[in-house]
Design a protein around this motif. Structure first.
Motif, PDB file in Angstrom:
ATOM      1  N   ILE A   1      54.272  27.308  53.171  1.00 29.62           N
ATOM      2  CA  ILE A   1      53.612  26.001  53.237  1.00 29.62           C
ATOM      3  C   ILE A   1      53.970  25.200  51.984  1.00 29.62           C
ATOM      4  O   ILE A   1      53.407  25.442  50.914  1.00 29.62           O
ATOM      5  CB  ILE A   1      52.081  26.137  53.347  1.00 29.62           C
ATOM      6  CG1 ILE A   1      51.697  27.009  54.543  1.00 29.62           C
ATOM      7  CG2 ILE A   1      51.424  24.761  53.437  1.00 29.62           C
ATOM      8  CD1 ILE A   1      50.193  27.238  54.671  1.00 29.62           C
TER       9      ILE A   1
ATOM     10  N   THR B   1      53.736  21.871  49.690  1.00 32.13           N
ATOM     11  CA  THR B   1      52.733  20.802  49.604  1.00 32.13           C
ATOM     12  C   THR B   1      52.962  19.944  48.377  1.00 32.13           C
ATOM     13  O   THR B   1      53.495  20.403  47.363  1.00 32.13           O
ATOM     14  CB  THR B   1      51.305  21.389  49.579  1.00 32.13           C
ATOM     15  OG1 THR B   1      50.350  20.337  49.730  1.00 32.13           O
ATOM     16  CG2 THR B   1      51.034  22.152  48.287  1.00 32.13           C
TER      17      THR B   1
ATOM     18  N   VAL C   1      45.755  20.355  52.708  1.00 29.04           N
ATOM     19  CA  VAL C   1      46.422  21.656  52.669  1.00 29.04           C
ATOM     20  C   VAL C   1      45.482  22.789  53.054  1.00 29.04           C
ATOM     21  O   VAL C   1      45.903  23.785  53.673  1.00 29.04           O
ATOM     22  CB  VAL C   1      47.054  21.902  51.281  1.00 29.04           C
ATOM     23  CG1 VAL C   1      45.993  21.993  50.177  1.00 29.04           C
ATOM     24  CG2 VAL C   1      47.924  23.149  51.298  1.00 29.04           C
TER      25      VAL C   1
ATOM     26  N   VAL D   1      52.209  29.410  49.452  1.00 29.07           N
ATOM     27  CA  VAL D   1      52.026  27.970  49.248  1.00 29.07           C
ATOM     28  C   VAL D   1      52.855  27.549  48.039  1.00 29.07           C
ATOM     29  O   VAL D   1      52.631  28.047  46.931  1.00 29.07           O
ATOM     30  CB  VAL D   1      50.546  27.609  49.033  1.00 29.07           C
ATOM     31  CG1 VAL D   1      50.396  26.107  48.802  1.00 29.07           C
ATOM     32  CG2 VAL D   1      49.702  28.054  50.221  1.00 29.07           C
TER      33      VAL D   1
ATOM     34  N   ASP E   1      53.587  24.615  45.662  1.00 29.17           N
ATOM     35  CA  ASP E   1      53.096  23.326  45.168  1.00 29.17           C
ATOM     36  C   ASP E   1      54.255  22.628  44.458  1.00 29.17           C
ATOM     37  O   ASP E   1      54.677  23.030  43.377  1.00 29.17           O
ATOM     38  CB  ASP E   1      51.933  23.555  44.210  1.00 29.17           C
ATOM     39  CG  ASP E   1      51.278  22.262  43.754  1.00 29.17           C
ATOM     40  OD1 ASP E   1      51.871  21.184  43.940  1.00 29.17           O
ATOM     41  OD2 ASP E   1      50.161  22.334  43.185  1.00 29.17           O
TER      42      ASP E   1
ATOM     43  N   THR F   1      45.312  19.715  43.745  1.00 22.67           N
ATOM     44  CA  THR F   1      45.757  20.732  44.698  1.00 22.67           C
ATOM     45  C   THR F   1      45.530  22.143  44.164  1.00 22.67           C
ATOM     46  O   THR F   1      44.996  23.013  44.864  1.00 22.67           O
ATOM     47  CB  THR F   1      47.245  20.533  45.042  1.00 22.67           C
ATOM     48  OG1 THR F   1      47.404  19.321  45.788  1.00 22.67           O
ATOM     49  CG2 THR F   1      47.782  21.692  45.873  1.00 22.67           C
TER      50      THR F   1
ATOM     51  N   ASP G   1      54.024  22.502  57.488  1.00 19.21           N
ATOM     52  CA  ASP G   1      53.762  21.421  56.543  1.00 19.21           C
ATOM     53  C   ASP G   1      52.277  21.390  56.215  1.00 19.21           C
ATOM     54  O   ASP G   1      51.428  21.742  57.048  1.00 19.21           O
ATOM     55  CB  ASP G   1      54.211  20.080  57.110  1.00 19.21           C
ATOM     56  CG  ASP G   1      55.720  19.903  57.052  1.00 19.21           C
ATOM     57  OD1 ASP G   1      56.395  20.760  56.434  1.00 19.21           O
ATOM     58  OD2 ASP G   1      56.231  18.919  57.616  1.00 19.21           O
ATOM     59  N   SER G   2      51.954  20.924  55.021  1.00 17.55           N
ATOM     60  CA  SER G   2      50.581  21.043  54.526  1.00 17.55           C
ATOM     61  C   SER G   2      49.598  20.080  55.168  1.00 17.55           C
ATOM     62  O   SER G   2      48.405  20.112  54.852  1.00 17.55           O
ATOM     63  CB  SER G   2      50.556  20.851  53.009  1.00 17.55           C
ATOM     64  OG  SER G   2      51.158  19.622  52.641  1.00 17.55           O
TER      65      SER G   2
END
Length: 329
Positions: free
Chosen positions: A12, A14, A21, A40, A42, A49, A90-91
C-alpha cells in the motif's frame, strides 16, 4: 524458529492520505483470506500519516521514504516483500472481503499464471460508477464466463487498455524479472508493468468485481484530473510507454502489430485534440505519424480530412469519438 513467509504481500503506497489510508488497511484486515502481510510505504507524507498508522502496530510493516512518486513507493514495497504473490492497493481504495481469497483460489487452479486480475468498480466522488471491464472491453471477451485464461497475454493487454494494478496480483518472481515499475512514468505505469509481465507467462482474468476504487476531493490533484486538464500532454506521456515497449526485441509479429495499432490510435487522438484547438498543421502531422506507425484506412482518412474545412473535420472527429475512453479513436 524461522517464521513461515506469507503467501501474499499486500503493498500500500501512500502520500498525505491520513484520512483514507486506514480504510484501505482495514479492507485488507477484513479479508476472509489471512495468509498475507501488509507493507505500507509512506512516500514522504507531510500530514499525520505516520501517527495515524501507529494504532496498527505489528499488523503492518511501515516504511518511510523521501517523496519519490507512486512507482518508486511500489518498488520499495516489492523489494521488502516476502510473499510468493504481490498485491497492490492504493491508499484511497478498498478490497472487498473476498478479494484475496478469490485471487488465491483461482491462482491455485492455474499454477502457471504470472498474474491475475479481477474487475473493479470506480467510485469517483461517490458517483459516476462504472467497472474497468466495461471500459476496456474485457466484459465482452468474457462472454458471460466467470474466468478467462489468456495464454499469450501481451497482445490482449495492449488491445484492452486501460488496466489497474490495484485489482491485480503478480507472481513476485515474474514482476522482478519484468523489471519492476518504471519510475520515469507518471501516467500509464500500470499498463507498462502489466505489458512487460505479460511476456513472462499466462494471464488469468476473474470476471467478478472485487475492488472499489475511489477518486475523492483532496489537496493533491489526482491523475484523473491531470488527464482531463492536460489531455495532449497525458497522451504524449502514454506515447513514451508505447515507444519503450516497441523496443522489446522478442515481441512476436502479432504483438508488435497490436502495439503499433494502439500507438497509432493514440496519435490520432492527439491529432483530434490539436484540431479542436485550431492547430491544423500539427494535427495533420499527428495523423501522418499515425499512418506511418500503422497504415490503417482510418489514419489515412483523418489525414486527408485535415485538408477540409475545420468544421467538417471536427464533426467527423466527434462522430468517431462517441465512445471515447482513455484511448479514443
Amino acid at each position: 524458529m524461522v517464521s513461515k513467509a506469507p503467501l501474499v504481500s499486500v503493498v500500500i503506497p501512500t502520500y498525505n492520505r491520513a484520512l483514507f489510508v486506514g480504510e484501505a488497511i482495514e479492507s485488507v484486515l477484513s479479508q476472509t483470506f489471512t495468509d498475507y502481510e501488509i507493507i505500507v510505504v509512506d512516500d514522504g507524507s507531510t500530514d499525520n500519516t505516520r501517527e495515524s498508522l501507529k494504532r496498527y502496530g505489528n499488523s503492518i510493516k511501515y516504511i518511510y521514504q523521501e517523496n519519490s512518486g507512486v512507482s518508486a513507493a511500489r518498488n520499495t514495497g516489492i523489494k521488502n516483500a516476502s510473499g510468493t504473490w504481490l498485491a497492490f492497493l492504493d491508499s484511497d481504495d478498498k478490497f472487498r472481503a473476498e478479494y484475496l481469497s478469490m485471487q488465491m483460489e483461482r491462482a491455485g487452479q492455474f499454477p502457471g499464471i504470472c498474474m491475475q486480475t479481477t474487475d473493479c468498480q470506480t467510485c469517483e466522488w461517490e458517483f459516476n460508477r462504472c467497472t474497468y471491464f466495461r471500459m476496456n472491453g474485457v466484459m465482452a471477451e468474457l462472454k458471460g464466463r466467470d474466468y478467462l485464461l489468456v495464454t499469450e497475454p501481451f497482445r490482449f493487454i495492449v488491445m484492452h487498455s486501460p488496466w489497474q494494478v490495484g485489482s491485480t496480483v503478480f507472481q513476485r518472481d515474474a514482476i522482478r524479472n519484468a523489471g519492476l515499475f518504471d519510475t520515469a512514468f507518471n501516467l500509464s505505469e500500470d499498463f507498462d508493468l502489466m505489458a512487460r509481465v505479460a511476456l513472462q507467462g499466462p494471464f488469468g482474468i476473474i470476471g467478478e468485481v472485487l475492488v472499489n476504487m475511489y477518486r475523492r476531493e483532496e489537496s493533491t490533484e489526482c491523475l484523473t484530473d491531470q488527464i482531463r486538464k492536460t489531455p495532449i500532454q497525458a497522451r504524449e506521456s502514454e506515447e513514451k510507454v508505447y515507444r519503450k515497449l516497441q523496443a522489446i526485441q522478442t515481441l512476436k509479429h502479432k504483438e508488435r502489430k497490436a502495439l503499433n495499432a494502439l500507438f497509432s490510435s493514440n496519435r490520432r487522438a492527439i491529432g483530434n485534440l490539436l484540431l479542436e484547438q485550431g492547430d491544423i498543421a500539427n494535427a495533420r502531422r499527428s495523423y501522418q505519424q499515425a499512418f506511418f506507425v500503422d497504415r490503417s484506412v482510418r489514419s489515412l482518412a483523418k489525414y486527408l480530412l485535415s485538408y477540409f474545412p475545420v468544421n467538417i473535420n471536427l464533426w467527423v472527429s466527434q462522430k468517431l469519438r462517441k465512445k471515447q475512453t482513455l484511448i479514443p479513436e
